[in-house]
Design a protein around this motif. Structure first.
Motif, short mmCIF file in Angstrom:
data_model
loop_
_atom_site.label_atom_id
_atom_site.label_comp_id
_atom_site.label_asym_id
_atom_site.label_seq_id
_atom_site.Cartn_x
_atom_site.Cartn_y
_atom_site.Cartn_z
N VAL A 58 0.58 -1.32 -0.15
CA VAL A 58 0.22 0.05 -0.09
C VAL A 58 0.87 1.06 0.01
CG1 VAL A 58 -1.68 -1.10 1.22
CG2 VAL A 58 -0.19 0.05 2.56
N ASP A 59 0.10 2.41 -0.39
CA ASP A 59 1.01 3.55 -0.06
C ASP A 59 1.16 4.20 1.24
OD1 ASP A 59 1.19 3.78 -3.07
OD2 ASP A 59 -0.83 4.58 -3.23
N GLU A 60 -0.02 3.90 2.10
CA GLU A 60 0.16 4.40 3.50
C GLU A 60 -0.38 3.33 4.28
OE1 GLU A 60 -1.01 8.08 6.43
OE2 GLU A 60 -2.02 7.98 4.29
N LEU A 61 0.50 2.91 5.22
CA LEU A 61 -0.30 2.06 6.29
C LEU A 61 -0.43 2.71 7.74
CD1 LEU A 61 -0.76 -0.85 7.41
CD2 LEU A 61 1.47 -1.06 7.83
N VAL A 62 -1.51 2.75 8.06
CA VAL A 62 -1.73 3.47 9.52
C VAL A 62 -1.92 2.41 10.52
CG1 VAL A 62 -3.17 5.03 10.78
CG2 VAL A 62 -2.58 5.51 8.46
N VAL A 63 -1.26 2.30 11.68
CA VAL A 63 -1.45 1.27 12.58
C VAL A 63 -1.85 1.99 14.07
CG1 VAL A 63 -0.20 -0.75 14.01
CG2 VAL A 63 0.73 0.04 11.61
N LEU A 64 -2.77 1.57 14.46
CA LEU A 64 -3.56 1.83 15.57
C LEU A 64 -3.32 0.81 16.51
CD1 LEU A 64 -7.07 2.93 14.50
CD2 LEU A 64 -5.16 4.54 14.41
N THR A 65 -2.58 1.52 17.87
CA THR A 65 -2.08 0.44 18.65
C THR A 65 -2.14 1.05 19.93
OG1 THR A 65 -0.16 -1.22 19.11
CG2 THR A 65 0.41 0.87 18.06
N ASP A 66 -1.79 -0.01 21.08
CA ASP A 66 -1.58 0.56 22.44
C ASP A 66 -0.27 1.16 22.63
OD1 ASP A 66 -2.80 0.79 25.19
OD2 ASP A 66 -1.23 -0.68 25.61
N SER A 67 0.65 0.33 21.98
CA SER A 67 2.16 0.82 22.23
C SER A 67 2.85 0.25 20.80
CB SER A 67 2.86 0.09 23.41
OG SER A 67 2.87 -1.09 23.50
N ALA A 68 4.13 0.90 20.70
CA ALA A 68 5.04 0.63 19.55
C ALA A 68 6.32 0.89 19.68
CB ALA A 68 4.39 1.37 18.27
N SER A 69 7.28 0.02 19.44
CA SER A 69 8.47 0.39 19.17
C SER A 69 9.04 1.39 18.10
CB SER A 69 9.42 -0.88 19.20
OG SER A 69 9.25 -1.76 20.21
N GLU A 70 9.77 2.05 18.73
CA GLU A 70 10.34 3.26 17.41
C GLU A 70 11.22 2.54 16.41
OE1 GLU A 70 10.60 6.90 15.94
OE2 GLU A 70 9.66 6.56 17.92
N GLY A 71 10.85 2.77 15.07
CA GLY A 71 11.55 2.19 13.80
C GLY A 71 11.23 0.89 13.45
N ALA A 72 10.15 0.23 14.22
CA ALA A 72 9.72 -1.12 14.14
C ALA A 72 9.25 -1.09 12.38
CB ALA A 72 8.86 -1.66 14.85
N LEU A 73 8.54 -0.27 11.99
CA LEU A 73 7.87 -0.16 10.75
C LEU A 73 8.49 0.49 9.51
CD1 LEU A 73 4.41 0.03 12.17
CD2 LEU A 73 5.56 -2.04 11.59
N PRO A 74 8.33 0.34 8.49
CA PRO A 74 8.91 1.28 7.38
C PRO A 74 8.32 2.60 7.17
CG PRO A 74 7.44 -0.46 6.31
CD PRO A 74 7.40 -0.59 7.88
N GLU A 75 8.98 3.52 6.43
CA GLU A 75 8.60 5.01 6.21
C GLU A 75 7.16 5.21 5.91
OE1 GLU A 75 11.29 7.84 5.81
OE2 GLU A 75 12.77 6.53 6.57
N ASN A 76 6.56 4.47 5.22
CA ASN A 76 5.25 4.75 4.63
C ASN A 76 4.23 3.95 5.69
OD1 ASN A 76 5.48 1.61 4.31
ND2 ASN A 76 4.06 1.88 2.57
N ALA A 77 4.69 3.81 7.00
CA ALA A 77 3.58 3.46 8.30
C ALA A 77 3.81 4.42 9.14
CB ALA A 77 4.13 2.01 8.73
N ARG A 78 2.49 4.71 9.61
CA ARG A 78 2.48 5.73 10.60
C ARG A 78 1.77 5.23 11.82
NH1 ARG A 78 -2.14 9.32 10.87
NH2 ARG A 78 -2.41 8.82 8.58
#
Length: 87
Positions: A32-52
């Motif tokens: 996809v062009d943009e991936l948006v992840v809604l989450t309770d918590s997340a590690s910094e840098g775990a996902l690629p640049e097109n993920a928010r």
């Protein structure tokens, strides 16, 4: 533009159980062009640049629910609208 919203508990590649989610999110982001992840918590840098990542953590369950609902509503109303929501 393809936008996908994903709801998950945690984005942390070091987590023994939920860490398996991270490679799946990376694979989805590649499609996809943009991936948006809604989450309770997340590690910094775990996902690629097109993920928010939008976190909704809170001390109380009711507050967490309200924050989740607000984050999801904002993503559904934003432009471009998501092609799908995966929970």
């Amino acid at each position: 533009m393809k936008k996908l919203v994903v709801v998950t508990q945690q984005v942390d590649p070091t987590n023994a159980i939920l860490g398996a989610t991270v490679p799946k999110l990376r694979a989805l982001a590649a499609r996809v062009d943009e991936l948006v992840v809604l989450t309770d918590s997340a590690s910094e840098g775990a996902l690629p640049e097109n993920a928010r990542v939008r976190t909704f953590s809170a001390n109380r369950r009711a507050r967490r629910g309200m924050r989740f609902e607000t984050a999801l509503a904002r993503e559904l109303a934003s432009r471009p609208r998501p092609s799908a929501v995966l929970a």
